[in-house]
Design an enzyme around this catalytic site. Structure first.
Site, PDB file in Angstrom:
ATOM      1  N   LYS A  66       0.844  -1.207   0.000  1.00 30.35           N
ATOM      2  CA  LYS A  66       0.000   0.000   0.000  1.00 30.35           C
ATOM      3  C   LYS A  66       0.877   1.255   0.000  1.00 30.35           C
ATOM      4  CE  LYS A  66      -2.029  -1.142   3.909  1.00 30.35           C
ATOM      5  NZ  LYS A  66      -1.321  -2.411   4.228  1.00 30.35           N
TER       6      LYS A  66
ATOM      7  N   ARG B  56      -9.895   0.648   8.223  1.00 30.57           N
ATOM      8  CA  ARG B  56      -9.421  -0.700   8.534  1.00 30.57           C
ATOM      9  C   ARG B  56     -10.430  -1.510   9.326  1.00 30.57           C
ATOM     10  NH1 ARG B  56      -3.522   0.299   8.598  1.00 30.57           N
ATOM     11  NH2 ARG B  56      -2.532  -1.616   9.229  1.00 30.57           N
TER      12      ARG B  56
ATOM     13  N   ARG C   5      11.674  -5.721   4.927  1.00 31.75           N
ATOM     14  CA  ARG C   5      11.469  -4.275   4.686  1.00 31.75           C
ATOM     15  C   ARG C   5      12.479  -3.422   5.429  1.00 31.75           C
ATOM     16  NH1 ARG C   5       5.723  -1.867   5.472  1.00 31.75           N
ATOM     17  NH2 ARG C   5       5.910  -2.945   7.467  1.00 31.75           N
TER      18      ARG C   5
ATOM     19  N   ARG D 128      11.279  -1.252  10.898  1.00 31.19           N
ATOM     20  CA  ARG D 128      10.140  -0.843  11.733  1.00 31.19           C
ATOM     21  C   ARG D 128      10.008  -1.788  12.921  1.00 31.19           C
ATOM     22  NH1 ARG D 128       4.868   0.308   8.157  1.00 31.19           N
ATOM     23  NH2 ARG D 128       3.929  -1.029   9.741  1.00 31.19           N
TER      24      ARG D 128
ATOM     25  N   ARG E 125      -0.350  -8.892  13.393  1.00 31.21           N
ATOM     26  CA  ARG E 125      -0.899  -7.894  12.445  1.00 31.21           C
ATOM     27  C   ARG E 125      -1.701  -8.585  11.352  1.00 31.21           C
ATOM     28  NH1 ARG E 125       4.418  -5.303  10.666  1.00 31.21           N
ATOM     29  NH2 ARG E 125       3.160  -4.160   9.148  1.00 31.21           N
TER      30      ARG E 125
HETATM   31  P1  AP5 Z   1       4.864  -1.630   1.851  1.00 28.90           P
HETATM   32  O1  AP5 Z   1       4.556  -0.774   0.668  1.00 28.90           O
HETATM   33  O2  AP5 Z   1       5.572  -1.002   3.004  1.00 28.90           O
HETATM   34  O3  AP5 Z   1       3.536  -2.396   2.345  1.00 28.90           O
HETATM   35  P2  AP5 Z   1       2.279  -1.858   3.139  1.00 28.90           P
HETATM   36  O4  AP5 Z   1       1.085  -2.528   2.559  1.00 28.90           O
HETATM   37  O5  AP5 Z   1       2.284  -0.359   3.186  1.00 28.90           O
HETATM   38  O6  AP5 Z   1       2.580  -2.502   4.551  1.00 28.90           O
HETATM   39  P3  AP5 Z   1       2.522  -1.919   6.018  1.00 28.90           P
HETATM   40  O7  AP5 Z   1       3.272  -2.920   6.866  1.00 28.90           O
HETATM   41  O8  AP5 Z   1       3.004  -0.494   6.082  1.00 28.90           O
HETATM   42  O9  AP5 Z   1       1.020  -1.981   6.307  1.00 28.90           O
HETATM   43  P4  AP5 Z   1       0.389  -2.030   7.664  1.00 28.90           P
HETATM   44  O10 AP5 Z   1      -1.015  -1.888   7.241  1.00 28.90           O
HETATM   45  O11 AP5 Z   1       0.695  -3.183   8.526  1.00 28.90           O
HETATM   46  O12 AP5 Z   1       1.077  -0.832   8.470  1.00 28.90           O
HETATM   47  P5  AP5 Z   1       0.588   0.636   8.858  1.00 28.90           P
HETATM   48  O13 AP5 Z   1       1.773   1.488   8.927  1.00 28.90           O
HETATM   49  O14 AP5 Z   1      -0.558   1.049   8.038  1.00 28.90           O
HETATM   50  O15 AP5 Z   1       5.677  -2.900   1.313  1.00 28.90           O
HETATM   51  C1  AP5 Z   1       6.150  -3.899   2.208  1.00 28.90           C
HETATM   52  C2  AP5 Z   1       7.494  -4.463   1.678  1.00 28.90           C
HETATM   53  O16 AP5 Z   1       7.279  -5.157   0.451  1.00 28.90           O
HETATM   54  C3  AP5 Z   1       8.551  -3.407   1.392  1.00 28.90           C
HETATM   55  O17 AP5 Z   1       9.801  -3.918   1.762  1.00 28.90           O
HETATM   56  C4  AP5 Z   1       8.471  -3.201  -0.145  1.00 28.90           C
HETATM   57  O18 AP5 Z   1       9.721  -2.832  -0.674  1.00 28.90           O
HETATM   58  C5  AP5 Z   1       8.051  -4.602  -0.604  1.00 28.90           C
HETATM   59  N1  AP5 Z   1       7.157  -4.576  -1.763  1.00 28.90           N
HETATM   60  C6  AP5 Z   1       6.044  -3.813  -1.950  1.00 28.90           C
HETATM   61  N2  AP5 Z   1       5.451  -4.113  -3.103  1.00 28.90           N
HETATM   62  C7  AP5 Z   1       6.191  -5.117  -3.681  1.00 28.90           C
HETATM   63  C8  AP5 Z   1       6.082  -5.864  -4.879  1.00 28.90           C
HETATM   64  N3  AP5 Z   1       5.056  -5.667  -5.742  1.00 28.90           N
HETATM   65  N4  AP5 Z   1       7.012  -6.804  -5.139  1.00 28.90           N
HETATM   66  C9  AP5 Z   1       8.041  -7.020  -4.276  1.00 28.90           C
HETATM   67  N5  AP5 Z   1       8.210  -6.346  -3.122  1.00 28.90           N
HETATM   68  C10 AP5 Z   1       7.293  -5.400  -2.830  1.00 28.90           C
HETATM   69  O19 AP5 Z   1       0.003   0.391  10.342  1.00 28.90           O
HETATM   70  C11 AP5 Z   1       0.859   0.104  11.420  1.00 28.90           C
HETATM   71  C12 AP5 Z   1       0.041   0.018  12.698  1.00 28.90           C
HETATM   72  O20 AP5 Z   1      -0.626   1.295  12.956  1.00 28.90           O
HETATM   73  C13 AP5 Z   1      -1.116  -1.005  12.700  1.00 28.90           C
HETATM   74  O21 AP5 Z   1      -0.652  -2.299  13.040  1.00 28.90           O
HETATM   75  C14 AP5 Z   1      -2.050  -0.392  13.762  1.00 28.90           C
HETATM   76  O22 AP5 Z   1      -1.611  -0.661  15.055  1.00 28.90           O
HETATM   77  C15 AP5 Z   1      -1.923   1.093  13.507  1.00 28.90           C
HETATM   78  N6  AP5 Z   1      -2.921   1.606  12.558  1.00 28.90           N
HETATM   79  C16 AP5 Z   1      -2.652   2.188  11.345  1.00 28.90           C
HETATM   80  N7  AP5 Z   1      -3.799   2.534  10.731  1.00 28.90           N
HETATM   81  C17 AP5 Z   1      -4.801   2.159  11.560  1.00 28.90           C
HETATM   82  C18 AP5 Z   1      -6.225   2.229  11.464  1.00 28.90           C
HETATM   83  N8  AP5 Z   1      -6.822   2.741  10.377  1.00 28.90           N
HETATM   84  N9  AP5 Z   1      -6.965   1.726  12.478  1.00 28.90           N
HETATM   85  C19 AP5 Z   1      -6.370   1.202  13.570  1.00 28.90           C
HETATM   86  N10 AP5 Z   1      -5.035   1.097  13.729  1.00 28.90           N
HETATM   87  C20 AP5 Z   1      -4.252   1.576  12.728  1.00 28.90           C
END
Ligand code: AP5
Length: 237
Positions: free
Chosen positions: A23, A98, A144, A177, A188
């Site tokens: 994402k 979410r 990552r 991270r 997660r």
């Molecule tokens: P990346 O692009 O970083 O993936 P992502 O989908 O953004 O993954 P996240 O881990 O950031 O999502 P998340 O939802 O767990 O975390 P968030 O910060 O939102 O890519 C991942 C890896 O893959 C990278 O190394 C990249 O290089 C590689 N990659 C990407 N695409 C690729 C491809 N096509 N091919 C090969 N490699 C690829 O949330 C963190 C925490 O915050 C949550 O756990 C929760 O506690 C809280 N939180 C955030 N939002 C909310 C909400 N709305 N409600 C409640 N709690 C929330």
């Protein structure tokens, strides 16, 4: 970048998908293409944790164990961000909504904006759901690395930087991270299955969701994402 893209009005785009689906990676590419800002609730929460705000203090332990922060803690933060001037032509919501309650809140919030002439008109979101297999997600999350300065995302297995552990753009030392540990990753992914999968059903029922295959290399996923934006979301260019 295609001529004229940066002046397009595209409304809000929601990127939906499990942790590690890409994402954040895709949101940054859409921002480069269309000039609309990425709103990552994960990044905003991490910023609050770093700055020790009241919200950050409440979210810190919850995030560290891989659970979702309670819905009601997010609404003011998201509302404030969406109402900023840079979202007038649209925004990319990365990691929000979410839960079904967050999705209902977002629709109600955006509908109120549509009827309020003093607020920027945003429209209802198009939802792009990025589908990725479980084993690929594990590889992506454990590998990552992120640049603490510019936010660029790398992967030691799949998208390594040119020089080991250093950002290609500004040379900063890349960081891991603290929720990318295996036990937290498992939690997660379970939280996603339990609480976020129903969000896809919510938008599907409303006919506002499209699915892309996220198992492919980044540029091939982007092609699908940008095609969907062109065919569903770009309102006026
Ligand atoms: P990346 O692009 O970083 O993936 P992502 O989908 O953004 O993954 P996240 O881990 O950031 O999502 P998340 O939802 O767990 O975390 P968030 O910060 O939102 O890519 C991942 C890896 O893959 C990278 O190394 C990249 O290089 C590689 N990659 C990407 N695409 C690729 C491809 N096509 N091919 C090969 N490699 C690829 O949330 C963190 C925490 O915050 C949550 O756990 C929760 O506690 C809280 N939180 C955030 N939002 C909310 C909400 N709305 N409600 C409640 N709690 C929330």
């Amino acid at each position: 970048m295609m001529a004229g893209d940066a002046s397009c009005s595209m409304g809000p785009i929601v990127l939906l998908g499990p942790p590690g689906a890409g994402k954040g990676t895709q949101a940054k590419l859409i921002t480069e293409r269309y000039g609309t800002p990425q709103i990552s609730t994960g990044d905003l929460l991490r910023e609050n944790v770093k700055n020790g705000t009241a919200l950050g203090l409440q979210a810190k332990d919850i995030m560290a164990r891989g659970a979702l922060v309670p819905d009601e803690l997010l609404y003011d933060m998201v509302a404030e961000r969406i109402q900023r001037a840079d979202c007038q032509r649209g925004c990319i919501l990365d990691g929000f909504p979410r839960t079904p309650a967050q999705a209902e809140w977002l629709d109600a919030f955006l509908e109120r904006q549509l009827f309020d002439n003093s607020k920027p008109r945003t429209g209802l979101p198009i939802v792009i759901s990025i589908d990725v297999d479980y084993n690929e997600l594990l590889l992506r999350l454990t590998g990552r690395r992120t640049c603490p300065t510019c936010g660029r995302i790398y992967n030691v297995h799949l998208q390594p930087p040119r020089v080991d552990e250093l950002c290609d753009v500004d040379g900063s030392k890349l960081v891991i991270r603290n929720d990318d540990r295996e036990d937290v990753i498992r939690e997660r992914l379970q939280a996603y299955d339990r609480q976020t999968r129903p969000v896809a059903d919510y938008y599907d029922r409303k006919g506002r969701m499209v699915l892309v295959n996220g198992n492919l290399p980044v540029d091939q996923v982007s092609t699908q994402v940008l095609n969907e934006i062109r065919s569903h979301a770009v309102a006026s260019c």
